[in-house]
Write an enzyme that holds these catalytic residues in place. Structure first.
Site, PDB file in Angstrom:
ATOM      1  N   GLU A   1       0.839  -1.198   0.000  1.00  0.00           N
ATOM      2  CA  GLU A   1       0.000   0.000   0.000  1.00  0.00           C
ATOM      3  C   GLU A   1       0.877   1.252   0.000  1.00  0.00           C
ATOM      4  O   GLU A   1       1.882   1.327   0.709  1.00  0.00           O
ATOM      5  CB  GLU A   1      -0.906   0.002   1.235  1.00  0.00           C
ATOM      6  CG  GLU A   1      -1.861   1.208   1.289  1.00  0.00           C
ATOM      7  CD  GLU A   1      -2.717   1.213   2.532  1.00  0.00           C
ATOM      8  OE1 GLU A   1      -3.949   1.367   2.388  1.00  0.00           O
ATOM      9  OE2 GLU A   1      -2.184   1.068   3.645  1.00  0.00           O
TER      10      GLU A   1
ATOM     11  N   LYS B   1      -8.827   3.252  -2.615  1.00  0.00           N
ATOM     12  CA  LYS B   1      -9.368   2.735  -1.359  1.00  0.00           C
ATOM     13  C   LYS B   1     -10.705   3.411  -1.082  1.00  0.00           C
ATOM     14  O   LYS B   1     -10.819   4.634  -1.127  1.00  0.00           O
ATOM     15  CB  LYS B   1      -8.381   3.002  -0.219  1.00  0.00           C
ATOM     16  CG  LYS B   1      -8.716   2.316   1.089  1.00  0.00           C
ATOM     17  CD  LYS B   1      -7.578   2.536   2.093  1.00  0.00           C
ATOM     18  CE  LYS B   1      -7.840   1.801   3.398  1.00  0.00           C
ATOM     19  NZ  LYS B   1      -6.717   2.009   4.355  1.00  0.00           N
TER      20      LYS B   1
ATOM     21  N   CYS C   1      -5.287  -2.748   2.660  1.00  0.00           N
ATOM     22  CA  CYS C   1      -5.254  -2.681   4.114  1.00  0.00           C
ATOM     23  C   CYS C   1      -6.591  -3.068   4.768  1.00  0.00           C
ATOM     24  O   CYS C   1      -7.102  -4.154   4.545  1.00  0.00           O
ATOM     25  CB  CYS C   1      -4.801  -1.280   4.521  1.00  0.00           C
ATOM     26  SG  CYS C   1      -4.199  -1.136   6.211  1.00  0.00           S
TER      27      CYS C   1
END
Length: 342
Positions: free
Chosen positions: A49, A132, A166
């Site tokens: 990430e 995200k 994540c």
């Protein structure tokens, strides 16, 4: 009866530290890791990430005012813009090496930043970029939101490939949206697990590795989880000589993992402070065995009881629409400005 093609391929999960706050240096390191993987016969490599230019750890260490004074501008300048020459370097490397690559990056788009991932095929073609869906906690002070179009699984010759970042792996509905698209290879991008060790157990590598393993079993897919590492250079850059901050941001924190659809671990596990590649050979034919037992988006589902509504409409901020049709006269009555325009 016609035979079903079950792709077999070699995959790699990166566990490494970026060249922190240095877009060009990190892309150089990216290409070197891609070469290392290609030399070992890897077909698909996945990076952590915000690998470019690194995770903004200052948001967990200091006040917003101090972080803005020290880091925000440089971080913005070293974030990656889709379609830029720097972005093209990764595409060109994928083509030259004949390797699929998924890379996590801080995406710069106009004046905003997003936690993003990009997937390139082995011809260097951009398959998908995504953001995200919701940055986690203090990440929202740096990054904006994604939208429903970011929850997609791409049908490729190597299989059906999806990506998440994540703690998107802690969102049950987000995960289900991916499972429902028959995801076969999942590319997970994690930062390092070195923040608040011994203080916040939910942020630990052990907890989040368990989350990764559960994702593989729930989705009956191969899970390729890349993880970053905090280097001494990164710690010094963020913490200086402040021992209290060093205690909060420890060195290492790498927990890259590859899991099979039955939850078994694949490849050699690296030490948390060790940089390298976790490499595994995968065979998509075994997915059918796992799904025969439990397919939560298929025969094991109860859509009459629970269902997911997935809105994949892009979240465009500005929609420009041109209507060439003349304004009906009934709508212009008693509006002097429009009557004059006629």
């Amino acid at each position: 009866m016609p035979s079903k093609c079950h792709p077999k391929l070699r995959v790699a999960a990166v566990q490494a530290a970026p060249v922190y706050f240095d877009i060009d240096g990190t892309i150089d390191k990216t290409i070197n890791l891609m070469k290392e993987a290609a030399d070992q016969g890897v077909d698909l490599i996945s990076f952590p990430e915000t690998w470019i230019p690194g995770y903004p750890w200052w948001i967990w260490l200091m006040t917003p005012a101090e972080g803005m004074q020290k880091y925000v501008q440089k971080y913005f300048d070293n974030s990656l813009e889709v379609g830029s020459p720097e972005f093209q370097r990764i595409a060109d490397a994928a083509k030259n090496l004949g390797i699929y690559v998924s890379i996590g990056f801080s995406e710069r788009d106009a004046g905003s930043l997003y936690i993003a991932q990009a997937l390139f095929d082995k011809e260097g073609k951009l398959v998908k970029t995504r953001r995200k869906l919701k940055p986690t906690h203090v990440e929202r002070s740096v990054f904006g939101d994604g939208d429903g179009s970011d929850l997609s699984v791409e049908k490729l010759p190597i299989g059906n490939v999806g990506m998440l970042c994540c703690w998107e792996h802690l969102q049950p509905l987000t995960k289900y949206a991916m499972y429902a698209q028959n995801e076969q290879i999942h590319l997970a991008a994690w930062p390092s697990f070195s923040m608040y060790n011994g203080i916040a157990n939910a942020l630990s590598g052990e907890v989040n590795t368990s989350v990764s393993q559960v994702y593989a079993v729930e989705g009956q897919c191969f899970f390729v989880g890349a993880s970053a590492v905090v280097s001494q250079e990164m710690q010094a850059f963020l913490c200086g000589d402040d021992e209290s901050r060093k205690a909060l941001l420890a060195l290492g924190g790498g927990f890259a993992r590859i899991f099979a659809p039955d939850g078994s671990s694949l490849g050699t596990i690296l030490e948390p402070d060790q940089e390298g590649l976790i490499i595994a050979d995968i065979d998509l034919s075994v997915i059918s065995l796992s799904k025969s037992a439990a397919d939560p988006a298929g025969h094991y589902a109860r859509p009459d009881v629970t269902r997911l509504f997935l809105n994949k409409t892009p979240g465009d901020r500005v929609v420009t629409q041109w209507n060439p049709e003349p304004i009906p006269e009934t709508l212009t009555e008693n509006i002097p400005e429009l009557e004059d325009a006629k």
